[in-house]
Design an enzyme around this catalytic site. Structure first.
Site, mmCIF file in Angstrom:
data_model
loop_
_atom_site.group_PDB
_atom_site.id
_atom_site.type_symbol
_atom_site.label_atom_id
_atom_site.label_comp_id
_atom_site.label_asym_id
_atom_site.label_seq_id
_atom_site.Cartn_x
_atom_site.Cartn_y
_atom_site.Cartn_z
ATOM 1 N N THR A 121 0.865 -1.193 0.000
ATOM 2 C CA THR A 121 0.000 0.000 0.000
ATOM 3 C C THR A 121 0.894 1.233 0.000
ATOM 4 O OG1 THR A 121 -1.658 -1.235 1.221
ATOM 5 C CG2 THR A 121 -1.824 1.171 1.282
ATOM 6 N N LYS A 157 -8.062 -9.835 3.446
ATOM 7 C CA LYS A 157 -8.312 -9.625 4.874
ATOM 8 C C LYS A 157 -7.574 -10.715 5.646
ATOM 9 C CE LYS A 157 -12.841 -10.032 4.216
ATOM 10 N NZ LYS A 157 -12.937 -10.101 2.746
ATOM 11 N N LYS A 210 -6.789 2.148 -2.886
ATOM 12 C CA LYS A 210 -6.521 1.332 -1.689
ATOM 13 C C LYS A 210 -6.716 2.159 -0.410
ATOM 14 C CE LYS A 210 -5.102 -1.752 1.116
ATOM 15 N NZ LYS A 210 -5.887 -2.899 1.483
ATOM 16 N N ALA A 258 -20.367 -1.710 16.076
ATOM 17 C CA ALA A 258 -19.775 -0.873 17.120
ATOM 18 C C ALA A 258 -18.897 -1.767 17.986
ATOM 19 C CB ALA A 258 -20.879 -0.239 17.957
ATOM 20 N N GLY A 263 -8.191 -1.465 14.682
ATOM 21 C CA GLY A 263 -6.729 -1.452 14.745
ATOM 22 C C GLY A 263 -6.189 -2.220 13.560
ATOM 23 N N CYS A 266 -3.263 -2.146 8.911
ATOM 24 C CA CYS A 266 -3.612 -1.322 7.745
ATOM 25 C C CYS A 266 -4.410 -0.072 8.086
ATOM 26 C CB CYS A 266 -4.383 -2.174 6.739
ATOM 27 S SG CYS A 266 -3.345 -3.438 5.991
HETATM 28 N N1 NAD Z 1 -1.497 -7.290 6.222
HETATM 29 C C1 NAD Z 1 -2.582 -7.009 5.509
HETATM 30 O O1 NAD Z 1 -3.696 -7.422 5.833
HETATM 31 C C2 NAD Z 1 -2.486 -6.177 4.253
HETATM 32 C C3 NAD Z 1 -3.561 -6.143 3.372
HETATM 33 C C4 NAD Z 1 -3.445 -5.364 2.225
HETATM 34 C C5 NAD Z 1 -2.301 -4.625 1.981
HETATM 35 N N2 NAD Z 1 -1.290 -4.670 2.880
HETATM 36 C C6 NAD Z 1 -0.069 -3.898 2.571
HETATM 37 O O2 NAD Z 1 0.905 -4.812 2.062
HETATM 38 C C7 NAD Z 1 2.209 -4.427 2.472
HETATM 39 C C8 NAD Z 1 2.879 -5.547 3.226
HETATM 40 O O3 NAD Z 1 2.138 -5.768 4.408
HETATM 41 P P1 NAD Z 1 2.362 -7.067 5.306
HETATM 42 O O4 NAD Z 1 1.321 -7.037 6.359
HETATM 43 O O5 NAD Z 1 2.497 -8.249 4.418
HETATM 44 O O6 NAD Z 1 3.798 -6.717 5.939
HETATM 45 P P2 NAD Z 1 4.729 -7.674 6.838
HETATM 46 O O7 NAD Z 1 5.411 -6.766 7.758
HETATM 47 O O8 NAD Z 1 3.931 -8.816 7.347
HETATM 48 O O9 NAD Z 1 5.763 -8.276 5.788
HETATM 49 C C9 NAD Z 1 6.717 -7.514 5.114
HETATM 50 C C10 NAD Z 1 7.910 -8.395 4.809
HETATM 51 O O10 NAD Z 1 8.756 -7.713 3.892
HETATM 52 C C11 NAD Z 1 10.104 -8.027 4.235
HETATM 53 N N3 NAD Z 1 10.995 -7.036 3.607
HETATM 54 C C12 NAD Z 1 11.261 -5.755 4.005
HETATM 55 N N4 NAD Z 1 12.105 -5.174 3.146
HETATM 56 C C13 NAD Z 1 12.391 -6.075 2.176
HETATM 57 C C14 NAD Z 1 13.208 -6.060 1.016
HETATM 58 N N5 NAD Z 1 13.884 -4.966 0.646
HETATM 59 N N6 NAD Z 1 13.290 -7.166 0.276
HETATM 60 C C15 NAD Z 1 12.593 -8.285 0.609
HETATM 61 N N7 NAD Z 1 11.806 -8.357 1.708
HETATM 62 C C16 NAD Z 1 11.698 -7.272 2.476
HETATM 63 C C17 NAD Z 1 10.102 -8.048 5.749
HETATM 64 O O11 NAD Z 1 11.224 -8.734 6.264
HETATM 65 C C18 NAD Z 1 8.768 -8.737 6.023
HETATM 66 O O12 NAD Z 1 8.910 -10.138 6.126
HETATM 67 C C19 NAD Z 1 2.027 -3.139 3.288
HETATM 68 O O13 NAD Z 1 2.174 -2.030 2.444
HETATM 69 C C20 NAD Z 1 0.597 -3.248 3.768
HETATM 70 O O14 NAD Z 1 0.018 -1.992 4.018
HETATM 71 C C21 NAD Z 1 -1.340 -5.437 3.993
#
Ligand code: NAD
Length: 458
Positions: A121, A157, A210, A258, A263, A266
């Site tokens: 995101t 989700k 997003k 409600a 939290g 995201c």
């Molecule tokens: N978690 C969710 O439900 C969700 C849903 C939609 C979108 N997103 C978005 O997706 C993105 C990732 O979220 P997440 O929850 O999967 O994060 P996360 O923290 O669970 O995972 C991120 C991973 O990326 C790795 N990483 C960091 N820098 C790196 C690099 N240079 N090369 C390779 N790996 C690297 C980290 O070590 C970590 O394992 C965010 O932008 C988040 O906003 C998350």
């Protein structure tokens, strides 16, 4: 197709596993060696239902590999996903450090055409930044190679991530490159067989979509929380109101619950980042500020009620918590209301006994040996001797517990239901002093003083 995924977190791991399951050859790269070593041995770094089986099946079939070797991973993928974290910076904006580091890594190692896909995101304009980052690396090594950057925000989700990825409501592709668009269409085609839900748009609109989606979800909950406060004061039941408004198809039934606050990884950071985008663009976005303020108030509500009952100092009181994860189905504690609640209870001298079906190891890592905090092995163990039980996460197993046993182990039967799981009249009949969120039927012993937005800001 040959795919590389940067990031083995909630999004990267699910993306990699689901793409592999459709027959693609996927290499998933992470900078965390322990995470990669664990995945190579079949250990999941996160709790996500069905993920372990999916990863193992595709790893055994040779379609899914985990590595820390960036050169190998980039060389492998024609389509390269960036699914790394974008946490909040000090000023609330999305920290693009990991995304731009991934872009630089791609530029350093690519040797042929790549479609680079921003799945993280990211704020509007990031595709241009990623493009510039890759181009700069190519220039430094005097390489002339074609590549395209597309935006493909993720809407999964946590808790039902695999189903969401396999059967998406929509797949958004922001692109200005026909060939890259065609490749993305091909990659997603197996997930969209029964109905084409691929929405093609320009890059900036895809990036903004997003954030607007998450802000809308946060707004729905905050609005219902605001109405819950009113509901209590005027003797109405927000649960009945919810059903009443949800039956209007213009409103719909989702995200109208409600509770004790939203939290997760995201909503909080994305609302903040959107606010920041508004500031940078010189656009006033007062709704976003309001929904955050309402949420801050809501996360204090359960503690406020404990204090109303027992006084400012909670020393000598044991308070039980059911649920730590920010929502059921995940072990994710990022920005979970439980953290705010526990912190406040401990600050006031309470002993806190908490139980969560999957998030306790995460809490133990978050607060190792935190004095006054005890993690229980069973919901009833958490409630033993408690002056009050706070239900914070709506895990299924909390919906129909053994109420008689619960009543028997608690010191005083104060049940503060932060997720409106129970029927107030039934709870009363079973001898509980029950208080939900925004519900008419409530204990006579608690006098509720609504916390105004002004009071919260003061
Ligand atoms: N978690 C969710 O439900 C969700 C849903 C939609 C979108 N997103 C978005 O997706 C993105 C990732 O979220 P997440 O929850 O999967 O994060 P996360 O923290 O669970 O995972 C991120 C991973 O990326 C790795 N990483 C960091 N820098 C790196 C690099 N240079 N090369 C390779 N790996 C690297 C980290 O070590 C970590 O394992 C965010 O932008 C988040 O906003 C998350």
């Amino acid at each position: 197709m040959k795919v590389c995924v940067f990031g083995a977190g909630y999004v990267g791991l699910v993306t990699a596993a689901c793409l592999a399951d459709m027959g693609n050859s996927v290499v998933c790269l992470d900078v965390d060696p322990a995470r990669v070593a664990g995945l190579q041995q079949g250990h999941m770094p996160i709790h996500e239902p069905g993920l372990k089986e999916l990863v193992q099946r595709n790893a055994v079939a040779g379609r899914l590999h985990f590595t820390v070797d960036a050169a190998m991973a980039v060389a492998h993928g024609t389509i390269v996903f960036i699914a790394v974290g974008t946490p909040s910076s000090e000023d609330g904006s999305a920290d693009l450090g990991h995304v731009l580091a991934a872009a630089a890594t791609i530029g350093q190692h690519m040797a042929d055409y790549k479609v680079i896909v921003n799945k993280s995101t990211v704020p509007v304009g990031t595709a241009e930044k990623v493009h510039a980052g890759v181009a700069s690396e190519l220039r430094q090594r005097a390489a002339v190679l074609p590549f395209a950057v597309v935006s493909n925000p993720e809407f999964l989700k946590e808790g039902v991530a695999i189903d969401d990825f396999m059967r998406p409501d929509r797949v958004i592709i922001g692109a200005n490159d026909e060939h890259a668009t065609l490749m993305m269409r091909g990659l997603y085609a197996p997930f969209l067989r029964n109905r084409d839900r691929l929405l093609l748009m320009d890059l900036r609109s895809a990036e903004l979509t997003k954030y607007v989606a998450n802000a809308m979800l946060a707004a729905r909950i905050s609005f219902m929380n605001e109405m819950a406060a009113l509901s209590e004061q005027v003797g109405a039941d927000i649960e009945q109101v919810r059903v009443g408004i949800g039956s209007d198809p213009r409103i719909g039934t989702h995200f109208l619950y409600a509770g004790c606050g939203w939290g997760g990884s995201c909503l909080p950071k994305d609302v903040q980042a959107l606010q920041r985008m508004g500031q940078d663009a010189g656009v006033d976005l007062p709704m976003l500020a309001a929904l955050q303020t309402i949420n801050d108030r809501q996360r204090q509500l359960l503690c406020q009620r404990v204090v109303q009952q027992f006084g400012e100092s909670l020393s000598g009181h044991t308070i039980a918590l059911w649920g730590l994860a920010f929502k059921p189905g995940t072990d994710d504690l990022r920005e979970a209301p439980s953290l705010v609640i526990i912190d406040e209870l401990l600050r006031r001298g309470a002993r806190v006994q908490a139980f969560d079906p999957v998030a306790m190891p995460g809490l133990a890592r978050h607060w190792p040996d935190r004095p006054g905090l005890h993690l229980a092995h069973h919901p009833l163990e958490a409630a033993a001797g408690a002056s009050a039980l706070l239900v914070v996460t709506e895990w299924r197993e909390f919906r129909s517990p053994d109420f008689a046993a619960l009543r028997a182990v608690m010191k005083t039967p104060l049940l503060l239901d932060g997720r409106n799981l129970y029927n107030p009249a039934m709870m009363k009949e079973m001898g509980f002093d029950y208080v939900g969120i925004g519900r008419a039927e409530r204990s006579a012993t608690l006098s509720h003083t609504p916390m105004t937005l002004q009071a919260l800001a003061a």
